[in-house]
Write a protein that holds these residues in place. Structure first.
Motif, PDB file in Angstrom:
ATOM      1  N   GLN A 249       0.848  -1.182   0.000  1.00 30.40           N
ATOM      2  CA  GLN A 249       0.000   0.000   0.000  1.00 30.40           C
ATOM      3  C   GLN A 249       0.891   1.243   0.000  1.00 30.40           C
ATOM      4  N   LEU A 250       0.588   2.178  -0.898  1.00 31.65           N
ATOM      5  CA  LEU A 250       1.373   3.406  -1.041  1.00 31.65           C
ATOM      6  C   LEU A 250       0.537   4.610  -0.635  1.00 31.65           C
ATOM      7  N   SER A 251       1.104   5.446   0.228  1.00 36.27           N
ATOM      8  CA  SER A 251       0.473   6.712   0.617  1.00 36.27           C
ATOM      9  C   SER A 251       1.220   7.861  -0.055  1.00 36.27           C
ATOM     10  N   ILE A 252       0.451   8.769  -0.700  1.00 35.26           N
ATOM     11  CA  ILE A 252       1.020   9.952  -1.353  1.00 35.26           C
ATOM     12  C   ILE A 252       0.475  11.178  -0.638  1.00 35.26           C
ATOM     13  N   ASN A 253       1.361  11.979  -0.089  1.00 31.95           N
ATOM     14  CA  ASN A 253       0.963  13.174   0.644  1.00 31.95           C
ATOM     15  C   ASN A 253       1.721  14.382   0.082  1.00 31.95           C
ATOM     16  N   PHE A 254       0.946  15.445  -0.188  1.00 33.79           N
ATOM     17  CA  PHE A 254       1.545  16.662  -0.750  1.00 33.79           C
ATOM     18  C   PHE A 254       0.771  17.877  -0.248  1.00 33.79           C
ATOM     19  N   ALA A 255       1.491  18.960   0.000  1.00 34.39           N
ATOM     20  CA  ALA A 255       0.858  20.219   0.422  1.00 34.39           C
ATOM     21  C   ALA A 255       1.690  21.387  -0.097  1.00 34.39           C
TER      22      ALA A 255
END
Length: 351
Positions: A69-75
């Motif tokens: 499972q891959l989590s992609i977080n960007f802000a």
């Protein structure tokens, strides 16, 4: 956690039974495994030199219930230079690559991106891999994040002690666990005895990880009656739908000497002999030969597991060889099984 501790304290002051139940519930929650596969399958490599630690794009790869499972977080801040970017104009897109092969691409709205994606392992072989995300921010800036990892997707196989029963059938407990499935199929199991194929069977997803017997796994009894007495080798090869394979071997001892059962009358005189063999999967199970003074007087063989020999048959064979029955006669009985095991025995025949 603070609220959980408060609740536990209140429970302790009311009832010891409730306190025990609360502790068991907490233990079950805290010890719940991240995934059901019986071993670690993912090893994330350290970031490459020169990677930007303060990048607004963050990737996290972890083991999930049935794969990765891959989590992609960007802000990104809404400011772009001296201007404020309107919310209705904010947004961007990202593309995800596995070993330079594109997995997916999608747009997003706003200044933040928080998504979780399952990484299919049905075609992922064991070894080193790389996941890369290329993202275009609302400001137009491009960001890249990359994770290098090692994947071990080989099936997990356990094999208990092997045993051969009185019927010459081999069995033992076995568990085969696969990671991932395709259209309900988890993989295949090949069974070999002394490097000779015995059976190949498909393993459905619901069958995986279930402890069972070898005979139930392959759908038939596993005969050893064709094997010579001694130590033999069982090979169990499990191959997942992604091509990853695990081979496990175990030794088994075969001792299948034929038996000779003697039937006597009330005076102890010989009446009938029964040669007992293990039933051969095909062809003759064994043969009986009777000798007198190095000469063959009777020979019988059968596909059945039991061959009867009566006193009258032996007497008739002796007479054909011109042997007089003036008194007790000793004959030699030879039993030969189809796996080349033998038994020799002396038998006294009364006139």
């Amino acid at each position: 956690m603070h609220r959980l501790c408060q609740g536990l304290f209140q429970t302790m002051t009311t009832s010891p039974i409730r306190m025990l139940i609360a502790c068991l519930v907490m233990l079950a929650v805290w010890t719940q495994p991240a995934m059901t596969f019986p071993r670690k399958v993912l090893t994330v490599q350290p970031a490459k030199e020169g990677a930007t630690k303060n990048s607004p794009l963050r990737l996290e790869l972890r083991e999930a219930a049935d794969g990765l499972q891959l989590s992609i977080n960007f802000a990104e801040t809404p400011e772009m230079g001296d201007k404020i970017l309107p919310a209705e104009q904010a947004g961007g897109d990202y593309m995800l690559y596995l070993d330079d092969a594109m997995l997916e691409g999608a747009p997003y709205k706003g200044f933040k991106l928080n998504v979780v994606r399952e990484v299919s392992i049905t075609a992922l072989h064991s070894g080193k891999h790389s996941l890369r995300c290329e993202l275009r921010a609302p400001s137009g800036k491009a960001h890249t994040g990359e994770i290098d990892f090692i994947f071990d997707g080989a099936p997990a196989v356990s094999l208990g002690e092997l045993a051969v029963n009185k019927s010459g059938e081999l069995d033992g407990e076995v568990t085969v666990d696969f990671l991932g499935a395709a259209e309900g199929l988890s993989g295949f199991v090949d069974l070999l005895l002394d490097e000779r194929p015995v059976a190949t069977t498909k393993i459905k997803k619901e069958q995986a990880s279930q402890k069972t017997t070898l005979a139930h796994l392959v759908g038939k009894a596993i005969a050893t009656t064709h094997l010579a007495t001694g130590t033999h080798l069982l090979t169990l090869k499990a191959t997942a739908v992604n091509g990853n394979a695990t081979t496990l071997r175990g030794s088994l001892v075969v001792q299948t000497t034929p038996e000779l059962e003697i039937k006597q009358d009330k005076h102890g005189a010989f009446q009938e002999a029964r040669a007992v063999f293990l039933k051969a999967p095909e062809g003759f199970s064994g043969s009986v030969e009777i000798f007198y003074d190095q000469g063959l007087v009777l020979s019988k063989r059968s596909e059945a597991a039991t061959i009867p020999v009566t006193r009258d048959e032996i007497v008739q064979g002796l007479r054909k060889n011109k042997v007089k029955l003036d008194g007790p006669v000793e004959v030699v009985v030879s039993l030969r099984a189809m796996n080349n095991t033998e038994r020799w025995q002396v038998l006294k025949v009364q006139p």
